[in-house]
Write an enzyme that holds these catalytic residues in place. Structure first.
Site, PDB file in Angstrom:
ATOM      1  N   SER A 133       2.994  13.719   4.738  1.00  0.00           N
ATOM      2  CA  SER A 133       4.182  13.083   4.165  1.00  0.00           C
ATOM      3  C   SER A 133       5.121  14.176   3.668  1.00  0.00           C
ATOM      4  CB  SER A 133       3.777  12.210   2.983  1.00  0.00           C
ATOM      5  OG  SER A 133       4.893  11.785   2.254  1.00  0.00           O
ATOM      6  N   TYR A 146      -1.018  11.029  -5.108  1.00  0.00           N
ATOM      7  CA  TYR A 146      -0.546  10.842  -3.732  1.00  0.00           C
ATOM      8  C   TYR A 146       0.096  12.133  -3.215  1.00  0.00           C
ATOM      9  CZ  TYR A 146       1.781   9.067   0.415  1.00  0.00           C
ATOM     10  OH  TYR A 146       2.190   8.889   1.725  1.00  0.00           O
TER      11      TYR A 146
HETATM   12  N1  LIG Z   1       5.305   4.269   4.983  1.00  0.00           N
HETATM   13  C1  LIG Z   1       5.815   5.377   4.506  1.00  0.00           C
HETATM   14  O1  LIG Z   1       6.952   5.399   3.965  1.00  0.00           O
HETATM   15  C2  LIG Z   1       5.049   6.670   4.628  1.00  0.00           C
HETATM   16  C3  LIG Z   1       5.720   7.863   4.312  1.00  0.00           C
HETATM   17  C4  LIG Z   1       5.036   9.065   4.428  1.00  0.00           C
HETATM   18  C5  LIG Z   1       3.715   9.080   4.851  1.00  0.00           C
HETATM   19  N2  LIG Z   1       3.085   7.897   5.135  1.00  0.00           N
HETATM   20  C6  LIG Z   1       1.683   7.966   5.567  1.00  0.00           C
HETATM   21  O2  LIG Z   1       1.503   7.265   6.770  1.00  0.00           O
HETATM   22  C7  LIG Z   1       0.138   6.870   6.886  1.00  0.00           C
HETATM   23  C8  LIG Z   1       0.083   5.445   7.400  1.00  0.00           C
HETATM   24  O3  LIG Z   1       0.605   4.571   6.410  1.00  0.00           O
HETATM   25  P1  LIG Z   1       1.560   3.357   6.778  1.00  0.00           P
HETATM   26  O4  LIG Z   1       2.883   3.651   6.210  1.00  0.00           O
HETATM   27  O5  LIG Z   1       1.449   3.039   8.204  1.00  0.00           O
HETATM   28  O6  LIG Z   1       0.931   2.197   5.842  1.00  0.00           O
HETATM   29  P2  LIG Z   1      -0.108   1.042   6.161  1.00  0.00           P
HETATM   30  O7  LIG Z   1       0.485   0.051   7.088  1.00  0.00           O
HETATM   31  O8  LIG Z   1      -0.577   0.568   4.825  1.00  0.00           O
HETATM   32  O9  LIG Z   1      -1.301   1.770   6.934  1.00  0.00           O
HETATM   33  C9  LIG Z   1      -2.358   2.419   6.272  1.00  0.00           C
HETATM   34  C10 LIG Z   1      -3.515   2.474   7.248  1.00  0.00           C
HETATM   35  O10 LIG Z   1      -4.566   3.200   6.617  1.00  0.00           O
HETATM   36  C11 LIG Z   1      -5.755   2.451   6.748  1.00  0.00           C
HETATM   37  N3  LIG Z   1      -6.657   2.726   5.625  1.00  0.00           N
HETATM   38  C12 LIG Z   1      -6.390   2.675   4.303  1.00  0.00           C
HETATM   39  N4  LIG Z   1      -7.496   2.916   3.592  1.00  0.00           N
HETATM   40  C13 LIG Z   1      -8.497   3.110   4.492  1.00  0.00           C
HETATM   41  C14 LIG Z   1      -9.877   3.375   4.382  1.00  0.00           C
HETATM   42  N5  LIG Z   1     -10.480   3.480   3.181  1.00  0.00           N
HETATM   43  N6  LIG Z   1     -10.597   3.535   5.517  1.00  0.00           N
HETATM   44  C15 LIG Z   1     -10.019   3.415   6.729  1.00  0.00           C
HETATM   45  N7  LIG Z   1      -8.709   3.167   6.895  1.00  0.00           N
HETATM   46  C16 LIG Z   1      -7.958   3.001   5.795  1.00  0.00           C
HETATM   47  C17 LIG Z   1      -5.304   0.984   6.729  1.00  0.00           C
HETATM   48  O11 LIG Z   1      -6.263   0.166   7.353  1.00  0.00           O
HETATM   49  P3  LIG Z   1      -7.265  -0.837   6.597  1.00  0.00           P
HETATM   50  O12 LIG Z   1      -6.568  -1.342   5.363  1.00  0.00           O
HETATM   51  O13 LIG Z   1      -7.517  -1.896   7.618  1.00  0.00           O
HETATM   52  O14 LIG Z   1      -8.464  -0.027   6.309  1.00  0.00           O
HETATM   53  C18 LIG Z   1      -4.050   1.081   7.597  1.00  0.00           C
HETATM   54  O15 LIG Z   1      -4.390   1.017   8.946  1.00  0.00           O
HETATM   55  C19 LIG Z   1      -0.476   7.060   5.510  1.00  0.00           C
HETATM   56  O16 LIG Z   1      -1.295   8.220   5.511  1.00  0.00           O
HETATM   57  C20 LIG Z   1       0.727   7.275   4.603  1.00  0.00           C
HETATM   58  O17 LIG Z   1       0.418   8.082   3.489  1.00  0.00           O
HETATM   59  C21 LIG Z   1       3.716   6.694   5.042  1.00  0.00           C
END
Ligand SMILES: NC(=O)c1ccc[n+]([C@@H]2O[C@H](COP(=O)([O-])OP(=O)(O)OC[C@H]3O[C@@H](n4cnc5c(N)ncnc54)[C@H](OP(=O)(O)O)[C@@H]3O)[C@@H](O)[C@H]2O)c1
Length: 239
Positions: A133, A146
């Site tokens: 991120s 985070y």
């Molecule tokens: N959205 C943003 O603005 C943003 C910005 C910068 C970075 N990111 C990064 O992008 C990545 C993906 O996030 P997203 O934005 O796509 O949000 P999201 O839709 O909430 O996706 C998070 C994913 O992580 C999985 N996950 C969470 N806890 C887990 C666990 N204990 N074991 C296995 N899987 C787990 C969830 O699956 P389950 O709940 O089914 O386990 C889901 O597939 C993250 O690392 C986040 O920090 C996001």
């Protein structure tokens, strides 16, 4: 030869969108997250051979065993994308919240990447993509765990790149640093330049194809990254 990819955190958001792009580009896909039902729904949508494994990365020993099992079921994997992550605004430093973030983003990340490294070193080549991120760049009082966890991820990926370079192994390591993406993870007030998961995934796929070391998603976030890196503390603390 058909390429095989495992996406960890494929049940929603960025990981789900990456799975769709990889499948439409001919990859055989391994889908990983806790919500097995979401993975099965996605698997049914994809016009590609799909393997599904419900794994909770916050339980490292079990997660490593199950990931090894998935790799064996797939007959080997070339590309690992680690998108699994969590995080919350935590102004009160609630410990459970801090601990969950560390368990998933730090211990969980290192555990699954450890298995990926073990596998790619044995096969002699491959590609690891970590979704970090922009938060990796500077600490933040709204969500200290985070931001620190994302600094860990980016630094860990850099360490792996250094290691593979020393070993002269053709294993590519890509550090993806998104700004805001429209998913359940995009929390807080004042969000801007919010990209769709599909747009983010398209840019990540281009970075994978170009074997990039590091990429900001979307591209315009490199300007914010530059400001975050350049700003002295007195200025940063007023932002
Ligand atoms: N959205 C943003 O603005 C943003 C910005 C910068 C970075 N990111 C990064 O992008 C990545 C993906 O996030 P997203 O934005 O796509 O949000 P999201 O839709 O909430 O996706 C998070 C994913 O992580 C999985 N996950 C969470 N806890 C887990 C666990 N204990 N074991 C296995 N899987 C787990 C969830 O699956 P389950 O709940 O089914 O386990 C889901 O597939 C993250 O690392 C986040 O920090 C996001």
């Amino acid at each position: 030869m058909v390429s095989k990819a495992v996406i960890i955190g494929a049940s929603s958001g960025i990981g789900r969108a990456i799975a769709k792009i990889l499948a439409s580009n001919g990859y055989i896909i391994g889908l990983v997250a806790r919500r097995g039902n979401q993975l099965c729904e996605l698997g049914a949508e994809l016009r590609a051979p799909v393997f599904v494994k419900a794994i909770d990365v916050s339980k490292p020993a079990e997660a490593m065993r199950l990931l090894r099992e998935l790799i064996a079921e797939m007959g080997g994997v070339e590309l690992f994308v680690v998108s699994a992550g969590t995080g919350s605004i935590n102004r009160k430093l609630d410990w459970e919240c801090e601990q969950e973030t560390i368990d998933v983003n730090v211990s969980g990340f290192a555990a699954v990447v450890n298995v990926a490294v073990e596998h790619l070193q044995a096969r002699g080549s491959g590609h690891i993509v970590g979704i970090s991120s922009l938060a990796a760049i500077r600490g933040n009082g709204e969500a200290p765990a985070y931001n620190a966890s994302k600094a860990f991820i980016s630094n860990y990926l850099q360490g792996l790149r250094h290691k593979f370079s020393k070993l002269k192994l053709p294993i590519v390591v890509t550090d993806v640093q998104p700004g805001f993406v429209n998913t359940a993870m995009a929390k807080g007030d004042g969000l801007f330049w919010v990209a769709s998961p599909e747009k983010a995934a398209r840019q990540i796929f281009v970075a994978i194809c170009k074997r990039k070391r590091q990429v900001y998603v979307t591209k315009r976030w490199r300007f914010i990254a530059w400001i975050l890196k350049a700003a002295p503390d007195w200025l940063y603390h007023r932002l």
